[in-house]
Design a protein around this motif. Structure first.
Motif, short mmCIF file in Angstrom:
data_model
loop_
_atom_site.label_atom_id
_atom_site.label_comp_id
_atom_site.label_asym_id
_atom_site.label_seq_id
_atom_site.Cartn_x
_atom_site.Cartn_y
_atom_site.Cartn_z
N VAL A 208 0.84 -1.20 0.00
CA VAL A 208 0.00 0.00 0.00
C VAL A 208 0.88 1.24 0.00
CG1 VAL A 208 -1.75 1.30 1.28
CG2 VAL A 208 -1.88 -1.21 1.18
N ASP A 209 0.52 2.19 -0.84
CA ASP A 209 1.26 3.45 -1.00
C ASP A 209 0.39 4.59 -0.48
OD1 ASP A 209 2.58 5.73 -1.81
OD2 ASP A 209 2.93 5.05 -3.86
N TRP A 210 0.83 5.21 0.63
CA TRP A 210 0.07 6.33 1.21
C TRP A 210 -0.20 7.43 0.19
CZ3 TRP A 210 -2.51 6.75 5.63
CH2 TRP A 210 -2.16 5.97 6.72
N SER A 211 0.78 7.70 -0.67
CA SER A 211 0.67 8.83 -1.59
C SER A 211 -0.40 8.64 -2.66
CB SER A 211 2.03 9.12 -2.25
OG SER A 211 2.42 8.05 -3.09
N LYS A 212 -0.94 7.42 -2.78
CA LYS A 212 -2.04 7.18 -3.71
C LYS A 212 -3.38 7.65 -3.14
CE LYS A 212 0.61 4.95 -6.66
NZ LYS A 212 1.01 5.58 -7.94
N PHE A 213 -3.40 7.91 -1.83
CA PHE A 213 -4.64 8.27 -1.16
C PHE A 213 -4.65 9.71 -0.65
CE2 PHE A 213 -3.99 3.72 -0.83
CZ PHE A 213 -5.22 3.21 -1.26
N ILE A 214 -3.52 10.18 -0.17
CA ILE A 214 -3.41 11.55 0.34
C ILE A 214 -2.04 12.10 -0.03
CG2 ILE A 214 -5.05 11.48 2.27
CD1 ILE A 214 -2.78 10.64 4.09
N ALA A 215 -1.91 13.41 0.00
CA ALA A 215 -0.68 14.07 -0.44
C ALA A 215 0.35 14.09 0.68
CB ALA A 215 -0.99 15.48 -0.91
N VAL A 216 0.90 12.92 0.98
CA VAL A 216 1.99 12.84 1.95
C VAL A 216 3.10 11.99 1.36
CG1 VAL A 216 0.52 13.12 3.98
CG2 VAL A 216 1.02 10.81 3.14
N ASN A 217 4.31 12.19 1.88
CA ASN A 217 5.47 11.44 1.41
C ASN A 217 5.90 10.36 2.39
OD1 ASN A 217 5.87 14.52 0.41
ND2 ASN A 217 6.54 13.08 -1.16
N GLY A 218 4.99 9.98 3.26
CA GLY A 218 5.29 8.94 4.25
C GLY A 218 4.43 9.15 5.48
N ALA A 219 4.51 8.22 6.41
CA ALA A 219 3.76 8.32 7.66
C ALA A 219 4.52 7.55 8.73
CB ALA A 219 2.35 7.76 7.50
#
Length: 575
Positions: A208-219
């Motif tokens: 799962v890639d966070w950046s596909k859902f919200i504009a962040v570069n990591g979590a």
């Protein structure tokens, strides 16, 4: 006449003196509280000598994919049914290429299954794209935090030179923690990738890639959870207007069966104090109504990170401790997404793990494991951790220790509030919050430990009875004592009475303690502590330890006849 005037003068002085003394008596507790909070006692570092070598705990091991039985000594409670899941680095080389930093090793997933007093064990390497690519090429092809992947030696000189200007692949070696979203379990690190895993088989099922859902570069790998399952996390974003720290909210339930973090949204963005040098952070705090973000002077130089490949440096070269800056607390309303106007500052420190946070009398109280020296990331190079003799002693004695501290942040500060006075109304804490002329609120901490903790090397990997006391006023937390470069004891800290209870066994190194509540009890420490305890001694077995959380007495241990490396974090999943 003179005598009457003199007597009147003496009488007036007496009245003034009485009033003055009454004011002094009234303010003594306040002044004492202020002074205790402001002039915090510095922790004394106890130097250690002749530390045992722990290199075997930080070397590659074989996975154990088939379930193996353990030998149980003592007893595991019959009610204790479920999986203890842990993760950490377990492979440190591919072919002739070796990783430089402890954090870089390939993720090894561990599972202890407890059922009716029996315990089984298995482990598997996470089949990440990074692991597969490295294995296929028999070398390190994707850079990690502290290790730069070198150009393909099969390419010619010109091709190797030009490859330095290619965008580096982002690792999906998610080796830090297990996290839960919408009922599913993922293994996570701090990049934009997570890997969903089947906790029964330890198989990866989805990337799962966070950046596909919200504009962040990591979590982060340390989200928080509301009682209804709503999850909160934080992640950075980098754009033309600078860097932002973003508060992320993830809904508790799936809309479709294939949902991952669908529906996640950024509810607040906090601008970095420096556009190109945002702070590094590993976790954050949360109460019932607020998110607390700590902007600390452990800085990420984005220019250095972006150009790391060209310069022939690892990403970690772009992170630096800059104590000329103070630490700042940001408070965000979870329900409105509004950043509160309070400007809360304190002296420079670094924190990796928060303990707990709660609200009381119009204040946010946040407890953290804090270090006054933020250079510890540099120390955890594998060449340092694997040293022996005087070299190992020197490395250990150069590392900052971590101690539990409490900060109090008054939420409703107005222009009319007096300057120079402690605005904290909490009589049970010596932590202070003093308003300055520029409107900033200077926060001074309260130590939550006795001096005895200094002899234990401080404490890290803090855990609480999260299900019942996260975001609430609490009394106990559990952690690892650090008389070595990895945890060498388990500690129960009473933050009210400031006392410690310690478990230790010489030659053994326990992992992060995990609290499991006993069924039917509401007592804060009613339950057990689970910890994986390992040893570099090849003649001894590693084991899963179970302690009574109340008195810290051993109930049992499950010995495992396989080698294990020292890991990071984990969780317990009841069945």
């Amino acid at each position: 006449m003179f005598s009457q005037t003199f007597l009147h003068f003496v009488s007036s002085l007496s009245t003034i003196a009485v009033r003055f003394l009454s004011v002094v008596v009234h303010w003594i507790p306040v002044l004492k509280k202020y002074m205790e909070g402001t002039h915090q006692k510095k922790a004394v570092f106890h130097k250690r000598e002749r530390l045992p070598c722990i290199a075997p705990l930080l070397t590659t091991v074989e996975e154990t994919p088939q379930m193996v039985s353990t030998q149980v000594r003592g007893q595991f409670p019959e009610w204790l049914s479920g999986y203890l899941l842990r993760i950490g680095p377990g492979k440190f080389e591919f072919g002739k290429d070796e990783y430089s930093h402890w954090f870089d090793g390939m993720a090894l997933l561990h599972q202890f299954r407890m059922e009716k007093g029996t315990v089984t064990y298995r482990s598997k390497f996470l089949q990440s794209d990074t692991y597969k690519a490295n294995s296929a090429h028999d070398r390190i092809v994707i850079s990690e935090f502290g290790t730069l992947a070198l150009p393909d030696p099969c390419k010619n000189v010109f091709e190797r030179f030009m490859s330095k200007f290619e965008l580096p692949a982002i690792t999906d070696n998610t080796n830090v923690n297990y996290v839960q979203y919408k009922g599913d379990y993922y293994v996570s690190t701090e990049t934009n990738f997570m890997n969903k895993v089947d906790i029964k088989t330890l198989e990866k099922t989805e990337k799962v890639d966070w950046s596909k859902f919200i504009a962040v570069n990591g979590a982060t790998a340390h989200p928080h959870y509301d009682p209804d399952g709503t999850a909160y996390n934080m992640g950075n974003s980098y754009g033309p207007h600078g860097s932002c720290y973003n508060v992320i909210q993830i809904p508790p339930e799936k809309v479709d069966l294939g949902d991952t973090v669908h529906g996640a949204q950024v509810i607040c963005s906090i601008a970095s104090a420096e556009r190109m040098k945002p702070s590094y952070y590993h976790s954050f705090g949360m109460t019932r109504n607020y998110i607390i973000f700590i902007e600390q002077p452990l800085k990420m130089n984005l220019w250095k990170i972006v150009t790391s490949r060209i310069r022939g440096k690892a990403f970690s070269d772009g992170i630096s401790w800059e104590p000329q800056y103070n630490t700042r607390f940001h408070v965000v309303d979870k329900h409105t997404g509004q950043l509160l106007p309070g400007m809360y500052y304190t002296k420079p420190f670094v924190t990796f793990h928060q303990i707990n946070a709660f609200e009381d009398q119009g204040c946010v109280v946040i407890d953290l494991c804090c270090q006054d020296d933020g250079r510890s990331l540099e120390v955890y190079q594998l060449q340092n951790l694997r040293k022996a003799g005087e070299g190992l002693d020197q490395v250990y004695n150069s590392v900052g220790r971590s101690f539990p501290r409490r900060f109090v942040l008054p939420l409703h500060v107005s222009l009319n509030d007096p300057e120079g006075e402690n605005l904290s109304p909490l009589s049970y804490s010596s932590a202070s919050a003093v308003k300055h002329a520029d409107g900033k609120i200077w926060c001074s901490y309260e130590n939550l430990h006795p001096e005895e903790l200094e002899e234990e090397g401080g404490v890290e990997f803090p855990q609480i009875n999260y299900g019942q006391f996260s975001g609430k006023k609490y009394r106990f937390f559990y952690g690892c004592g650090f008389r070595h470069l990895v945890g060498d004891s388990l500690i129960k800290v009473d933050v009210v009475n400031k006392t410690l209870t310690i478990w230790r066994e010489d030659g053994f190194y326990p992992s992060e303690p995990v609290f499991v509540p006993a069924p039917g009890t509401r007592e804060e420490d009613g339950g057990v502590i689970l910890s994986v305890v390992i040893t570099p001694d090849q003649n001894e077995n590693n084991f899963l330890l179970v302690l009574d959380a109340k008195n810290f007495e051993e109930l049992g241990r499950a010995e495992v006849p396989v080698r294990m490396p020292y890991g990071f974090h984990g969780t317990f999943v009841a069945t």
